[in-house]
Design an enzyme around this catalytic site. Structure first.
Site, PDB file in Angstrom:
ATOM      1  N   ASN A   1       0.824  -1.208   0.000  1.00 42.68           N
ATOM      2  CA  ASN A   1       0.000   0.000   0.000  1.00 42.68           C
ATOM      3  C   ASN A   1       0.867   1.271   0.000  1.00 42.68           C
ATOM      4  O   ASN A   1       1.439   1.662   1.006  1.00 42.68           O
ATOM      5  CB  ASN A   1      -0.899  -0.048   1.243  1.00 42.68           C
ATOM      6  CG  ASN A   1      -1.901   1.078   1.273  1.00 42.68           C
ATOM      7  OD1 ASN A   1      -1.642   2.170   0.782  1.00 42.68           O
ATOM      8  ND2 ASN A   1      -3.051   0.797   1.844  1.00 42.68           N
ATOM      9  N   LYS A   2       0.909   1.923  -1.153  1.00 45.44           N
ATOM     10  CA  LYS A   2       1.772   3.103  -1.318  1.00 45.44           C
ATOM     11  C   LYS A   2       1.273   4.307  -0.512  1.00 45.44           C
ATOM     12  O   LYS A   2       2.068   5.163  -0.115  1.00 45.44           O
ATOM     13  CB  LYS A   2       1.836   3.492  -2.801  1.00 45.44           C
ATOM     14  CG  LYS A   2       2.616   2.510  -3.645  1.00 45.44           C
ATOM     15  CD  LYS A   2       3.511   3.267  -4.623  1.00 45.44           C
ATOM     16  CE  LYS A   2       4.585   2.348  -5.168  1.00 45.44           C
ATOM     17  NZ  LYS A   2       5.877   2.977  -5.284  1.00 45.44           N
TER      18      LYS A   2
ATOM     19  N   ASP B   1      -0.494  -3.837  11.440  1.00 48.55           N
ATOM     20  CA  ASP B   1      -1.756  -4.554  11.321  1.00 48.55           C
ATOM     21  C   ASP B   1      -2.792  -3.792  12.148  1.00 48.55           C
ATOM     22  O   ASP B   1      -2.476  -3.289  13.232  1.00 48.55           O
ATOM     23  CB  ASP B   1      -1.627  -6.002  11.807  1.00 48.55           C
ATOM     24  CG  ASP B   1      -2.726  -6.883  11.212  1.00 48.55           C
ATOM     25  OD1 ASP B   1      -3.099  -6.662  10.053  1.00 48.55           O
ATOM     26  OD2 ASP B   1      -3.213  -7.787  11.905  1.00 48.55           O
ATOM     27  N   THR B   2      -3.994  -3.696  11.596  1.00 49.53           N
ATOM     28  CA  THR B   2      -5.050  -2.915  12.246  1.00 49.53           C
ATOM     29  C   THR B   2      -6.295  -3.755  12.401  1.00 49.53           C
ATOM     30  O   THR B   2      -6.591  -4.595  11.553  1.00 49.53           O
ATOM     31  CB  THR B   2      -5.381  -1.666  11.384  1.00 49.53           C
ATOM     32  OG1 THR B   2      -4.238  -0.828  11.337  1.00 49.53           O
ATOM     33  CG2 THR B   2      -6.542  -0.877  11.961  1.00 49.53           C
TER      34      THR B   2
ATOM     35  N   GLY C   1     -12.730   0.651   4.467  1.00 49.74           N
ATOM     36  CA  GLY C   1     -13.017  -0.230   5.596  1.00 49.74           C
ATOM     37  C   GLY C   1     -14.303   0.146   6.313  1.00 49.74           C
ATOM     38  O   GLY C   1     -15.351   0.358   5.695  1.00 49.74           O
ATOM     39  N   TYR C   2     -14.237   0.257   7.623  1.00 43.11           N
ATOM     40  CA  TYR C   2     -15.408   0.508   8.453  1.00 43.11           C
ATOM     41  C   TYR C   2     -15.658   2.010   8.684  1.00 43.11           C
ATOM     42  O   TYR C   2     -16.483   2.372   9.518  1.00 43.11           O
ATOM     43  CB  TYR C   2     -15.232  -0.186   9.814  1.00 43.11           C
ATOM     44  CG  TYR C   2     -15.104  -1.697   9.706  1.00 43.11           C
ATOM     45  CD1 TYR C   2     -16.232  -2.520   9.836  1.00 43.11           C
ATOM     46  CD2 TYR C   2     -13.877  -2.308   9.474  1.00 43.11           C
ATOM     47  CE1 TYR C   2     -16.132  -3.903   9.737  1.00 43.11           C
ATOM     48  CE2 TYR C   2     -13.753  -3.694   9.370  1.00 43.11           C
ATOM     49  CZ  TYR C   2     -14.885  -4.480   9.500  1.00 43.11           C
ATOM     50  OH  TYR C   2     -14.778  -5.849   9.391  1.00 43.11           O
TER      51      TYR C   2
ATOM     52  N   HIS D   1      -5.811   5.850  14.725  1.00 47.56           N
ATOM     53  CA  HIS D   1      -5.015   4.768  15.298  1.00 47.56           C
ATOM     54  C   HIS D   1      -3.688   4.632  14.555  1.00 47.56           C
ATOM     55  O   HIS D   1      -2.624   4.631  15.142  1.00 47.56           O
ATOM     56  CB  HIS D   1      -5.837   3.477  15.187  1.00 47.56           C
ATOM     57  CG  HIS D   1      -6.622   3.385  13.901  1.00 47.56           C
ATOM     58  ND1 HIS D   1      -7.664   4.216  13.633  1.00 47.56           N
ATOM     59  CD2 HIS D   1      -6.470   2.631  12.780  1.00 47.56           C
ATOM     60  CE1 HIS D   1      -8.151   3.972  12.421  1.00 47.56           C
ATOM     61  NE2 HIS D   1      -7.423   3.012  11.880  1.00 47.56           N
ATOM     62  N   ARG D   2      -3.774   4.567  13.198  1.00 50.81           N
ATOM     63  CA  ARG D   2      -2.555   4.370  12.408  1.00 50.81           C
ATOM     64  C   ARG D   2      -1.645   5.606  12.510  1.00 50.81           C
ATOM     65  O   ARG D   2      -0.443   5.490  12.692  1.00 50.81           O
ATOM     66  CB  ARG D   2      -2.924   4.122  10.942  1.00 50.81           C
ATOM     67  CG  ARG D   2      -1.796   3.569  10.097  1.00 50.81           C
ATOM     68  CD  ARG D   2      -2.245   3.098   8.731  1.00 50.81           C
ATOM     69  NE  ARG D   2      -3.577   3.518   8.379  1.00 50.81           N
ATOM     70  CZ  ARG D   2      -4.663   2.754   8.510  1.00 50.81           C
ATOM     71  NH1 ARG D   2      -4.554   1.513   8.896  1.00 50.81           N
ATOM     72  NH2 ARG D   2      -5.852   3.215   8.215  1.00 50.81           N
TER      73      ARG D   2
HETATM   74  P1  IMP Z   1      -4.880  -3.385   7.657  1.00 49.50           P
HETATM   75  O1  IMP Z   1      -4.141  -4.160   8.678  1.00 49.50           O
HETATM   76  O2  IMP Z   1      -4.468  -1.935   7.613  1.00 49.50           O
HETATM   77  O3  IMP Z   1      -4.876  -4.042   6.301  1.00 49.50           O
HETATM   78  O4  IMP Z   1      -6.412  -3.334   8.136  1.00 49.50           O
HETATM   79  C1  IMP Z   1      -7.208  -4.503   8.258  1.00 49.50           C
HETATM   80  C2  IMP Z   1      -8.669  -4.149   8.059  1.00 49.50           C
HETATM   81  O5  IMP Z   1      -9.107  -3.285   9.126  1.00 49.50           O
HETATM   82  C3  IMP Z   1      -8.975  -3.382   6.774  1.00 49.50           C
HETATM   83  O6  IMP Z   1      -9.203  -4.260   5.690  1.00 49.50           O
HETATM   84  C4  IMP Z   1     -10.224  -2.608   7.156  1.00 49.50           C
HETATM   85  O7  IMP Z   1     -11.379  -3.430   7.055  1.00 49.50           O
HETATM   86  C5  IMP Z   1      -9.998  -2.298   8.634  1.00 49.50           C
HETATM   87  N1  IMP Z   1      -9.360  -0.972   8.791  1.00 49.50           N
HETATM   88  C6  IMP Z   1      -8.042  -0.725   9.009  1.00 49.50           C
HETATM   89  N2  IMP Z   1      -7.815   0.585   9.130  1.00 49.50           N
HETATM   90  C7  IMP Z   1      -9.010   1.183   8.976  1.00 49.50           C
HETATM   91  C8  IMP Z   1      -9.425   2.552   8.983  1.00 49.50           C
HETATM   92  O8  IMP Z   1      -8.638   3.499   9.148  1.00 49.50           O
HETATM   93  N3  IMP Z   1     -10.734   2.772   8.823  1.00 49.50           N
HETATM   94  C9  IMP Z   1     -11.637   1.775   8.622  1.00 49.50           C
HETATM   95  N4  IMP Z   1     -11.305   0.497   8.580  1.00 49.50           N
HETATM   96  C10 IMP Z   1     -10.005   0.196   8.761  1.00 49.50           C
END
Ligand code: IMP
Length: 193
Positions: A9-10, A68-69, A149-150, A176-177
């Site tokens: 993810n760029k 990871d999120t 996402g959400y 969060h990120r």
């Molecule tokens: P990842 O680890 O960043 O790939 O996030 C895993 C999943 O969490 C994503 O596919 C989204 O469904 C959700 N997600 C992560 N970050 C966000 C955000 O900032 N907003 C909404 N959903 C998020």
């Protein structure tokens, strides 16, 4: 100094690059022509971030990090958590994921939830972990079209709009990120070689 972000993810890489600035050059797996989908089989967010960072560290030996999120909903005992990306099935489908979550919360008055990001950094062969969270609530229907996402069903504490109604600059400031990235950036700036 090269710092590999174990992601394809760029946009995420550009966000952290702005924070760490020179002398760090944040490069992604795409920049290295590595298109492997690293299996995220960990039991929690930290385990998944560790799997991804270790994969790259072992393959390339560079300083590197992974994130990871997950969205943790209190009334669902922390679900979807580590399963956030594929909550409604194997395909990553944001709408289906939100629909399932809203269905599970249909008769639930406790709507509190939080996003958590965990970053795992391999730095000079040592491992460091950084976390950021954003608290809020899950509303009853989708609002807004920004983000991913959400975002359309998550309203952060202190706001009366969802993340999907927020501009990206504001979201990055409170997210969060953004918070986890900021902690890692501070560490890297303090520990510059
Ligand atoms: P990842 O680890 O960043 O790939 O996030 C895993 C999943 O969490 C994503 O596919 C989204 O469904 C959700 N997600 C992560 N970050 C966000 C955000 O900032 N907003 C909404 N959903 C998020």
């Amino acid at each position: 100094m090269r710092l590999v972000f174990a992601t394809l993810n760029k946009n995420k890489a550009a966000e952290i690059q702005k924070m760490v600035k020179e002398p760090y050059e944040v490069i992604t797996l795409t920049d290295l022509n590595i298109f492997d989908e690293i299996p995220e089989t960990g039991a929690n967010l930290q385990a998944n971030a560790l799997i991804k960072a270790r994969y790259v560290h072992q393959m390339l030996g560079y300083n590197c990090f992974a994130d990871d999120t997950g969205l943790e909903v209190d009334a669902l005992n922390g679900e979807p958590g580590v399963h956030s990306a594929r909550y409604a099935g194997t395909a990553k489908n944001d709408n289906a994921n939100m629909d399932l979550l809203l269905q599970k919360l249909a008769n639930q008055s406790n709507r509190s939830a939080r996003f958590v990001t965990c970053i795992c950094l391999f730095w000079m062969d040592e491992m460091f972990v950084f976390e950021g969270e954003l608290k809020g609530k899950i509303i009853d229907f989708k609002m807004g079209t920004n983000g991913f996402g959400y975002d359309p069903i998550f309203m952060p504490d202190g706001y009366d709009i969802t993340l999907a109604q927020m501009d990206m600059f504001t979201k990055n400031q409170i997210s969060h990120r953004g918070k986890a990235f900021k902690k890692m950036a501070e560490f890297l700036i303090e520990n510059q070689l």
